[in-house]
Design a protein around this motif. Structure first.
Motif, mmCIF file in Angstrom:
data_model
loop_
_atom_site.group_PDB
_atom_site.id
_atom_site.type_symbol
_atom_site.label_atom_id
_atom_site.label_comp_id
_atom_site.label_asym_id
_atom_site.label_seq_id
_atom_site.Cartn_x
_atom_site.Cartn_y
_atom_site.Cartn_z
ATOM 1 N N VAL A 8 0.874 -1.172 0.000
ATOM 2 C CA VAL A 8 0.000 0.000 0.000
ATOM 3 C C VAL A 8 0.908 1.218 0.000
ATOM 4 O O VAL A 8 1.713 1.402 0.912
ATOM 5 C CB VAL A 8 -0.922 0.033 1.237
ATOM 6 N N LEU A 9 0.814 2.006 -1.057
ATOM 7 C CA LEU A 9 1.616 3.221 -1.144
ATOM 8 C C LEU A 9 0.765 4.384 -0.667
ATOM 9 O O LEU A 9 -0.237 4.733 -1.301
ATOM 10 C CB LEU A 9 2.071 3.440 -2.588
ATOM 11 N N VAL A 10 1.157 4.966 0.466
ATOM 12 C CA VAL A 10 0.405 6.089 1.028
ATOM 13 C C VAL A 10 0.986 7.395 0.489
ATOM 14 O O VAL A 10 2.185 7.645 0.627
ATOM 15 C CB VAL A 10 0.481 6.082 2.573
ATOM 16 N N VAL A 11 0.137 8.195 -0.139
ATOM 17 C CA VAL A 11 0.573 9.505 -0.638
ATOM 18 C C VAL A 11 -0.403 10.556 -0.112
ATOM 19 O O VAL A 11 -1.616 10.452 -0.347
ATOM 20 C CB VAL A 11 0.584 9.551 -2.182
ATOM 21 N N ALA A 12 0.115 11.544 0.598
ATOM 22 C CA ALA A 12 -0.750 12.590 1.143
ATOM 23 C C ALA A 12 -1.255 13.479 0.002
ATOM 24 O O ALA A 12 -0.467 13.967 -0.811
ATOM 25 C CB ALA A 12 -0.006 13.410 2.185
ATOM 26 N N ALA A 13 -2.551 13.661 -0.020
ATOM 27 C CA ALA A 13 -3.187 14.386 -1.121
ATOM 28 C C ALA A 13 -2.837 15.869 -1.119
ATOM 29 O O ALA A 13 -3.035 16.571 -2.114
ATOM 30 C CB ALA A 13 -4.700 14.210 -1.050
ATOM 31 N N ASN A 14 -2.318 16.362 0.016
ATOM 32 C CA ASN A 14 -1.962 17.786 0.071
ATOM 33 C C ASN A 14 -0.471 17.989 -0.190
ATOM 34 O O ASN A 14 0.011 19.105 -0.220
ATOM 35 C CB ASN A 14 -2.326 18.366 1.442
ATOM 36 N N ASP A 15 0.243 16.900 -0.361
ATOM 37 C CA ASP A 15 1.704 16.999 -0.477
ATOM 38 C C ASP A 15 2.213 16.383 -1.785
ATOM 39 O O ASP A 15 3.209 16.838 -2.347
ATOM 40 C CB ASP A 15 2.345 16.303 0.729
ATOM 41 N N GLY A 16 1.549 15.326 -2.220
ATOM 42 C CA GLY A 16 1.926 14.693 -3.481
ATOM 43 C C GLY A 16 3.141 13.788 -3.376
ATOM 44 O O GLY A 16 3.591 13.444 -2.280
ATOM 45 N N VAL A 17 3.662 13.420 -4.541
ATOM 46 C CA VAL A 17 4.785 12.481 -4.613
ATOM 47 C C VAL A 17 6.057 13.142 -4.088
ATOM 48 O O VAL A 17 6.409 14.237 -4.513
ATOM 49 C CB VAL A 17 4.988 11.996 -6.065
ATOM 50 N N MET A 18 6.685 12.489 -3.133
ATOM 51 C CA MET A 18 7.912 13.004 -2.509
ATOM 52 C C MET A 18 9.022 11.952 -2.655
ATOM 53 O O MET A 18 8.757 10.834 -3.081
ATOM 54 C CB MET A 18 7.644 13.311 -1.033
ATOM 55 N N PRO A 19 10.272 12.305 -2.284
ATOM 56 C CA PRO A 19 11.388 11.371 -2.520
ATOM 57 C C PRO A 19 11.135 9.950 -2.002
ATOM 58 O O PRO A 19 11.392 8.969 -2.710
ATOM 59 C CB PRO A 19 12.548 12.026 -1.771
ATOM 60 N N GLN A 20 10.610 9.823 -0.776
ATOM 61 C CA GLN A 20 10.402 8.464 -0.253
ATOM 62 C C GLN A 20 9.233 7.749 -0.933
ATOM 63 O O GLN A 20 9.151 6.516 -0.884
ATOM 64 C CB GLN A 20 10.193 8.500 1.262
ATOM 65 N N THR A 21 8.352 8.532 -1.560
ATOM 66 C CA THR A 21 7.294 7.908 -2.357
ATOM 67 C C THR A 21 7.947 7.175 -3.529
ATOM 68 O O THR A 21 7.620 6.024 -3.835
ATOM 69 C CB THR A 21 6.323 8.979 -2.917
ATOM 70 N N LYS A 48 -3.881 15.691 -8.600
ATOM 71 C CA LYS A 48 -2.466 16.054 -8.718
ATOM 72 C C LYS A 48 -1.617 14.826 -8.366
ATOM 73 O O LYS A 48 -0.604 14.546 -9.026
ATOM 74 C CB LYS A 48 -2.154 17.222 -7.775
ATOM 75 N N VAL A 49 -2.041 14.077 -7.342
ATOM 76 C CA VAL A 49 -1.320 12.854 -6.963
ATOM 77 C C VAL A 49 -1.362 11.846 -8.106
ATOM 78 O O VAL A 49 -0.337 11.265 -8.474
ATOM 79 C CB VAL A 49 -1.922 12.237 -5.674
ATOM 80 N N ARG A 50 -2.557 11.669 -8.702
ATOM 81 C CA ARG A 50 -2.683 10.727 -9.825
ATOM 82 C C ARG A 50 -1.738 11.124 -10.967
ATOM 83 O O ARG A 50 -1.077 10.276 -11.563
ATOM 84 C CB ARG A 50 -4.125 10.700 -10.336
ATOM 85 N N THR A 51 -1.709 12.416 -11.266
ATOM 86 C CA THR A 51 -0.853 12.899 -12.347
ATOM 87 C C THR A 51 0.622 12.635 -12.034
ATOM 88 O O THR A 51 1.366 12.118 -12.867
ATOM 89 C CB THR A 51 -1.060 14.423 -12.561
ATOM 90 N N GLU A 52 1.013 12.970 -10.815
ATOM 91 C CA GLU A 52 2.431 12.787 -10.451
ATOM 92 C C GLU A 52 2.826 11.310 -10.483
ATOM 93 O O GLU A 52 3.916 10.953 -10.928
ATOM 94 C CB GLU A 52 2.685 13.380 -9.057
ATOM 95 N N LEU A 53 1.905 10.447 -10.009
ATOM 96 C CA LEU A 53 2.221 9.017 -9.989
ATOM 97 C C LEU A 53 2.339 8.456 -11.406
ATOM 98 O O LEU A 53 3.101 7.515 -11.646
ATOM 99 C CB LEU A 53 1.156 8.249 -9.198
ATOM 100 N N SER A 54 1.597 9.059 -12.340
ATOM 101 C CA SER A 54 1.648 8.555 -13.722
ATOM 102 C C SER A 54 3.048 8.737 -14.301
ATOM 103 O O SER A 54 3.469 7.990 -15.180
ATOM 104 C CB SER A 54 0.594 9.245 -14.588
ATOM 105 N N ASN A 55 3.794 9.719 -13.763
ATOM 106 C CA ASN A 55 5.185 9.892 -14.208
ATOM 107 C C ASN A 55 6.077 8.736 -13.793
ATOM 108 O O ASN A 55 7.197 8.597 -14.275
ATOM 109 C CB ASN A 55 5.769 11.190 -13.644
ATOM 110 N N TYR A 56 5.600 7.949 -12.843
ATOM 111 C CA TYR A 56 6.389 6.802 -12.376
ATOM 112 C C TYR A 56 5.744 5.480 -12.806
ATOM 113 O O TYR A 56 5.973 4.441 -12.221
ATOM 114 C CB TYR A 56 6.557 6.862 -10.844
ATOM 115 N N GLY A 57 4.906 5.570 -13.825
ATOM 116 C CA GLY A 57 4.344 4.340 -14.394
ATOM 117 C C GLY A 57 3.129 3.813 -13.667
ATOM 118 O O GLY A 57 2.650 2.723 -13.970
ATOM 119 N N LEU A 58 2.643 4.551 -12.682
ATOM 120 C CA LEU A 58 1.438 4.103 -12.000
ATOM 121 C C LEU A 58 0.248 4.905 -12.536
ATOM 122 O O LEU A 58 0.090 6.080 -12.207
ATOM 123 C CB LEU A 58 1.558 4.297 -10.482
ATOM 124 N N ILE A 59 -0.540 4.259 -13.384
ATOM 125 C CA ILE A 59 -1.688 4.936 -13.990
ATOM 126 C C ILE A 59 -2.961 4.453 -13.294
ATOM 127 O O ILE A 59 -3.211 3.243 -13.220
ATOM 128 C CB ILE A 59 -1.806 4.613 -15.507
#
Ligand code: GDP
Ligand code: MG
Length: 371
Positions: free
Chosen positions: A156-169, A199-210
């Motif tokens: 389970v990858l937890v990503v805060a919706a107010n912060d988005g993808v960060m280095p440890q993500t 915004k989280v969905r968009t950022e994650l798509s850059n890492y292959g998670l659609i």
């Protein structure tokens, strides 16, 4: 391909360098003590001189075969619960989410019971079980995988919706990918006014998670660990992911599993939590765990209750170790205690030799295996 110096090889084989050089000359290799030998030459001359090298390998192989046990026939396999690790950037809500998920269970059946902490919790949701590891995801992945253990079925990858993808993500994504473990995304903190799940969905798509809703195949569930919103959907998603993976195990064979944590308890001695991978672990069973062994004196489940047995995917605290095992060690039930002791002793002996030769720079066993 690597090489080993003549004097180091002589050392490893326990022969005089001169003797080794004579042998090498007989093989047509002119070498001095400081000369590097290639792999083939080293193996040939080592085999000639060091029958014990061969023997050791065979003995180790035999032990591994014993530990491996019988293969399970497809008919013997039945469904087992998924084992889930929660990962993500610091402060994105991993601990809060786990607490919230655990709370669903407490309100359901335990009436406020304080649960004993054993490093994993079993959640029941609509008659299905999900096992959550408490070990912070990165540790679970890095240290255990470094030791060859893979205990996680789903991350389970937890990503805060107010912060988005960060280095440890990103790190977490890489760990899960390297381990070939599917990711379910929990977009957390959606209760906050500045939450932006898209915004989280968009950022994650850059890492292959659609996201599925965007035509991809990654389940992303908006949740709030604070309000509890979306927790049911997250559990549902995990069950779905487990179904896709068709997780199965034989629950009747002698148990095998992995040590997920171990500690020296003042009153109880060495205790460790085992995650059962397959089989049924029972009180009275004899086991090897890494280079220690023992007989199961008691089993305690994630709710602090004594149980008589534990099946596939179940975390259970085990009492009865002769010494402390290490997280990541394998845990295998064997038929008799003498065999368990002899395998544990042999492993301990090998570890000792490895660390001794590590001090000297080269281990022949390592060297031969590496090449
Ligand atoms: P971890 O470092 O990933 O384990 O994050 P924590 O669970 O410790 O949470 C970090 C902070 O975020 C804490 O102050 C939590 O109370 C807060 N937090 C966690 N989940 C939520 C949430 O869903 N909504 C809000 N508003 N705050 C949250
Ligand atoms: Mg935390």
């Amino acid at each position: 391909s690597g090489s080993i110096m003549v004097k180091d090889l002589a050392d490893q084989l326990g022969v005089k360098a001169n003797e080794l050089i004579k042998r090498l000359i007989a093989l047509g290799v002119m070498a001095g003590v400081n000369q590097e030998l290639d792999r083939d030459t080293a193996v040939i001359v080592a085999t000639e001189l060091g029958a014990t090298v061969e023997e050791r390998a065979t003995q180790e192989e035999q032990e591994e075969l014993i530990l491996q046990g019988e293969d399970d026939s497809p008919e013997s396999l039945t469904e087992r619960p998924p084992v889930v690790t929660v990962m993500g950037h610091v402060d994105h809500g991993k601990t809060s989410l786990l607490d919230r998920i655990r709370a669903t269970r407490v309100t359901q059946s335990e009436a406020g019971g304080i649960t004993q902490h054993i490093g994993a919790s079993v959640i029941e949701w609509h008659d299905r079980k999900v096992v959550f590891l408490d070990t912070p995801g990165h540790e679970a992945f890095t240290s255990m995988r470094a030791r060859g253990a893979q205990v996680t079925d789903v991350a389970v990858l937890v990503v805060a919706a107010n912060d988005g993808v960060m280095p440890q993500t990103v790190e977490a994504i890489n760990h899960a990918k390297a381990a070939n473990v599917p990711i379910v995304v929990a977009i957390n903190k959606i209760d906050l006014p500045d939450a932006n799940p898209d915004k989280v969905r968009t950022e994650l798509s850059n890492y292959g998670l659609i996201a599925e809703e965007w035509g991809g195949d990654t389940i992303m569930v908006p949740v709030s660990a604070r309000t509890g919103e979306g927790i049911d959907q997250l559990l549902e998603a995990l069950i779905l992911q487990a179904d896709i993976l068709e997780l199965k195990a034989n629950s009747h064979r002698p148990a095998q599993g992995t040590i997920i944590e171990a500690k020296l308890d003042k009153g109880r001695g060495p205790v460790a939590t085992v995650l059962v991978a397959k089989g049924l672990l029972k009180v009275g069973d004899v086991f090897v765990a890494g280079s220690v062994y023992g007989r199961v004196r008691a089993l305690i489940n994630d709710r602090g209750q004594r149980v008589k047995s534990a099946g596939p995917s179940m975390p259970v605290e085990v009492l009865g170790f002769n010494q402390l095992p290490e997280a990541g060690d394998d845990f295998v039930i064997l038929a008799d205690e003498k065999q368990a002791k002899s395998i544990a002793d042999a492993r301990q002996e090998r570890l000792k030799r490895q660390s001794e030769s590590a001090g000297r720079g080269v281990s022949l066993d390592d060297f031969l295996q590496r090449l």
